[in-house]
Design an enzyme around this catalytic site. Structure first.
Site, PDB file in Angstrom:
ATOM      1  N   GLY A   1      83.209  49.713 -67.459  1.00  0.00           N
ATOM      2  CA  GLY A   1      82.869  48.345 -67.084  1.00  0.00           C
ATOM      3  C   GLY A   1      83.758  47.906 -65.936  1.00  0.00           C
ATOM      4  N   LEU A   2      83.446  46.762 -65.404  1.00  0.00           N
ATOM      5  CA  LEU A   2      84.213  46.216 -64.283  1.00  0.00           C
ATOM      6  C   LEU A   2      85.668  45.951 -64.666  1.00  0.00           C
ATOM      7  CD1 LEU A   2      81.666  43.566 -62.934  1.00  0.00           C
ATOM      8  CD2 LEU A   2      82.324  45.715 -61.808  1.00  0.00           C
TER       9      LEU A   2
ATOM     10  N   ALA B   1      86.737  43.317 -67.483  1.00  0.00           N
ATOM     11  CA  ALA B   1      85.656  43.125 -68.465  1.00  0.00           C
ATOM     12  C   ALA B   1      86.170  43.119 -69.899  1.00  0.00           C
ATOM     13  CB  ALA B   1      84.584  44.202 -68.290  1.00  0.00           C
TER      14      ALA B   1
ATOM     15  N   LYS C   1      87.905  46.243 -71.238  1.00  0.00           N
ATOM     16  CA  LYS C   1      87.983  47.622 -71.718  1.00  0.00           C
ATOM     17  C   LYS C   1      89.301  47.906 -72.429  1.00  0.00           C
ATOM     18  CE  LYS C   1      87.435  49.271 -67.599  1.00  0.00           C
ATOM     19  NZ  LYS C   1      87.368  47.956 -66.942  1.00  0.00           N
TER      20      LYS C   1
ATOM     21  N   SER D   1      85.117  53.809 -64.117  1.00  0.00           N
ATOM     22  CA  SER D   1      84.117  54.869 -63.934  1.00  0.00           C
ATOM     23  C   SER D   1      82.783  54.291 -63.446  1.00  0.00           C
ATOM     24  CB  SER D   1      83.947  55.699 -65.206  1.00  0.00           C
ATOM     25  OG  SER D   1      83.962  54.957 -66.389  1.00  0.00           O
TER      26      SER D   1
END
Length: 192
Positions: free
Chosen positions: A23-24, A27, A29, A97
């Protein structure tokens, strides 16, 4: 060793899996990853975290942010995750990613892989930006920044999607935990 002892050891063996949080930046993570790590450790699961920032600093130093370098970074993270997964470790990867194709390549190589899309709108991620990276990217100080002047390709069919702008950390964690149970990666509690 008798066969009964062997069977018991085999039944207790943990099945390795890579849980890939994508994710951005901003976000959520790392936040979800840390919460999952804590819950897994509390229940004595073998767990390791491969955080994108930490890996870049220690394993992939020297790689830039071109598409080729980003892909190579993800391949290297995937290589380490695969080794750990094969040895029964639950691997938590927290990395932007941004490119779908390389995530799919790593997923195919590892096999035991759960993709978690940590989804939050760009505006929310910018509001959460404690490092000031989005601001620097918007000011032109950082080039090829994912979400600003470099693309992020969301997963098409992630096993789990966490909408961190709409749910609590606990709700996101519960979604991931439930999916891991459904997929057979968490051992059942044994009652005596």
């Amino acid at each position: 060793m008798n066969s009964r002892t062997y069977d018991r050891r085999e039944s207790m063996k943990q099945r390795g899996v890579t849980i890939w949080f994508t994710g951005l930046s901003g976000a959520g993570k790392t936040t979800i990853t840390r919460a999952l790590e804590q819950k897994l450790r509390e229940q004595d699961y073998p767990v390791e975290i491969l955080d994108g920032d930490v890996v870049r600093e220690n394993l992939t130093k020297g790689l830039g942010f071109s598409k080729e370098d980003r892909d190579e970074n993800i391949r290297r993270i995937g290589f380490v995750a695969n080794l750990l997964t094969r040895h029964g470790v639950i691997v938590l990867v927290s990395a932007i990613s941004p490119y779908r194709e390389i995530r799919e390549e790593v997923k195919q190589r590892i096999g035991d892989f759960v993709e978690v899309f940590v989804n939050a709108p760009l505006a929310v991620c910018e509001d959460r930006d404690v490092k000031g990276l989005y601001k620097r990217a918007r000011n032109g100080e950082i080039k090829s920044f994912t979400g600003i002047d470099d693309p992020y390709e969301p997963p098409l069919n992630p096993e789990v999607e966490c909408r961190t702008d709409q749910e609590t950390i606990e709700e996101s964690l519960a979604k991931v935990w439930q999916k891991l149970e459904e997929m057979g990666y968490l051992r059942k509690a044994v009652t005596v």
